[in-house]
Design a protein around this motif. Structure first.
Motif, mmCIF file in Angstrom:
data_model
loop_
_atom_site.group_PDB
_atom_site.id
_atom_site.type_symbol
_atom_site.label_atom_id
_atom_site.label_comp_id
_atom_site.label_asym_id
_atom_site.label_seq_id
_atom_site.Cartn_x
_atom_site.Cartn_y
_atom_site.Cartn_z
ATOM 1 N N SER A 1 0.834 -1.216 0.000
ATOM 2 C CA SER A 1 0.000 0.000 0.000
ATOM 3 C C SER A 1 0.860 1.254 0.000
ATOM 4 C CB SER A 1 -0.917 0.008 1.220
ATOM 5 O OG SER A 1 -1.517 1.280 1.391
ATOM 6 N N HIS A 2 1.709 1.385 1.012
ATOM 7 C CA HIS A 2 2.540 2.586 1.095
ATOM 8 C C HIS A 2 3.749 2.335 1.978
ATOM 9 C CE1 HIS A 2 -0.387 3.022 4.475
ATOM 10 N NE2 HIS A 2 0.644 3.531 5.129
ATOM 11 N N VAL A 3 4.724 3.174 1.801
ATOM 12 C CA VAL A 3 5.921 3.155 2.635
ATOM 13 C C VAL A 3 6.032 4.528 3.289
ATOM 14 C CG1 VAL A 3 8.425 2.862 2.703
ATOM 15 C CG2 VAL A 3 7.054 1.497 1.109
ATOM 16 N N LEU B 1 5.403 -2.879 10.639
ATOM 17 C CA LEU B 1 4.473 -3.270 9.575
ATOM 18 C C LEU B 1 3.075 -2.756 9.863
ATOM 19 C CD1 LEU B 1 5.483 -7.014 9.103
ATOM 20 C CD2 LEU B 1 5.795 -5.174 7.413
ATOM 21 N N GLU B 2 2.305 -2.549 8.801
ATOM 22 C CA GLU B 2 0.903 -2.135 8.928
ATOM 23 C C GLU B 2 0.067 -2.951 7.948
ATOM 24 O OE1 GLU B 2 0.237 1.917 7.697
ATOM 25 O OE2 GLU B 2 -1.895 1.874 8.171
ATOM 26 N N TYR B 3 -1.054 -3.461 8.426
ATOM 27 C CA TYR B 3 -2.127 -3.887 7.530
ATOM 28 C C TYR B 3 -3.049 -2.682 7.397
ATOM 29 C CZ TYR B 3 -1.621 -9.052 7.429
ATOM 30 O OH TYR B 3 -1.217 -10.342 7.215
ATOM 31 N N ASN C 1 9.946 4.446 8.574
ATOM 32 C CA ASN C 1 8.954 4.531 9.645
ATOM 33 C C ASN C 1 8.119 3.260 9.659
ATOM 34 O OD1 ASN C 1 6.167 5.296 10.796
ATOM 35 N ND2 ASN C 1 7.486 6.949 11.505
ATOM 36 N N HIS C 2 7.510 2.896 8.523
ATOM 37 C CA HIS C 2 6.820 1.603 8.438
ATOM 38 C C HIS C 2 6.468 1.261 6.996
ATOM 39 C CE1 HIS C 2 3.308 4.377 8.868
ATOM 40 N NE2 HIS C 2 2.727 3.544 8.024
ATOM 41 N N ILE C 3 6.148 -0.012 6.807
ATOM 42 C CA ILE C 3 5.724 -0.551 5.510
ATOM 43 C C ILE C 3 4.289 -1.036 5.676
ATOM 44 C CG2 ILE C 3 6.110 -2.383 3.816
ATOM 45 C CD1 ILE C 3 9.041 -2.492 4.937
HETATM 46 FE FE LIG Z 1 0.754 3.865 7.244
#
Ligand SMILES: [Fe+2]
Length: 307
Positions: A142-144, A247-249, A196-198
């Protein structure tokens, strides 16, 4: 650049301290599928037809790091255009665009951004003939979200060289896009130039909740969420993955028109006291995920695609 030369943030390449543990996690828990393994690099796809959304390799030590962010260019001409623009910005590259022999192929080059983070710009890549239909399989990267020491320098580069557009800005972040998704990159106002997160896109709230359960089953408690963000209006759940990878869903990302422009100023994005999202179900991010969102560095040579 009237039409973004870059059409997606397609993949991330990771170097991990424990390759087998990371492979097990990303296939059996995060729900990606291995599509190739060559030269010590494992290629994993998500649900969409893109050849790979993630690659894994051994870092050679205990530490894990981000090798690069892979941007999808619209076509070969777009790759050439971006290469000229990166050179005009004075940023390091690994040479002129060329045909790539790695799984998924394509035509591209590697470069560094003004703060030393690594990117690849690749077009004309292989795609799978099918999509993976299960809602529990992430549909795509989705985004980085990238921490920035000099947000203005990074933002200027991403807009001029890659063609990203500003979708929203808060006091903490700039949200930028290259397609109908409200954001595919996020640039933080921080004190480091790292990850920061994926975030991987998952199909809606039910799949997000199932993902939280699957992660809990395997010892990865949700570190922030579930909730619904302000900018992008996307639902979220954050975790610490292997090697404390942040990580993020996420799902239900706002879709915007090409002429979409920020309607709010940074000072307008304010939550009531005690709130950090629309729903108000979750406390704020845990100390653990906050630490994870500040420590994950890029490799030194990750801009060299042939290295
Ligand atoms: Fe995010």
């Amino acid at each position: 650049m009237s039409e973004a030369a870059v059409s997606a943030v397609r993949a991330v390449d990771l170097a991990v301290g424990d390759l087998e543990a990371a492979r097990t996690f990303f296939t059996q828990v995060w729900n990606l599928q291995v599509v190739a393994e060559e030269g010590g690099i494992v290629y994993l796809r998500a649900g969409n037809p893109d050849f790979a959304a993630l690659t894994l390799r051994a870092s050679g030590g205990d530490q894990s790091a981000l090798v690069r962010v892979v941007l999808q260019a619209r076509d070969r001409a777009a790759v050439d255009t971006v290469y000229e623009r990166v050179c005009a910005e004075g940023c390091d590259t690994d040479g002129a665009p060329r045909k790539l022999a790695t799984p998924g192929g394509g035509y591209g080059f590697g470069c560094k951004d003004p703060e030393g983070r690594n990117f690849a710009v690749i077009g004309d890549t292989a795609v799978h003939a099918d999509t993976l239909k299960s809602p529990d399989v992430p549909a795509k990267l989705s985004h980085v979200n990238l921490n920035c020491r000099d947000n203005d320098a990074s933002f200027g580069f991403m807009t001029r060289a890659f063609g990203f557009k500003l979708s929203d800005q808060t006091r903490q972040f700039r949200f930028i896009r290259c397609n109908s998704d409200h954001h595919s990159l996020v640039l933080g106002f921080n004190d480091n130039a790292n990850l920061n997160h994926i975030a991987f896109e998952i199909a809606g709230i039910d799949a997000l909740m199932r993902g939280i359960g699957r992660m809990r089953d395997h010892g990865h408690a949700v570190e922030w969420g579930p909730g619904r963000h302000g900018p992008g209006n996307n639902v979220f759940a954050y975790f610490c993955g292997p090697g404390e990878l942040p990580l993020e869903y996420t799902g239900e990302m706002e879709q915007v028109a090409p002429d979409f422009a920020p309607a709010k100023r940074p000072e307008d994005w304010k939550w009531p006291p005690g709130r950090l999202d629309h729903w108000g179900l979750t406390p704020g991010p845990s100390a653990r995920v906050k630490a994870a969102q500040a420590r994950f560095q890029f490799t030194v040579d990750g801009h060299r695609l042939d290295g």
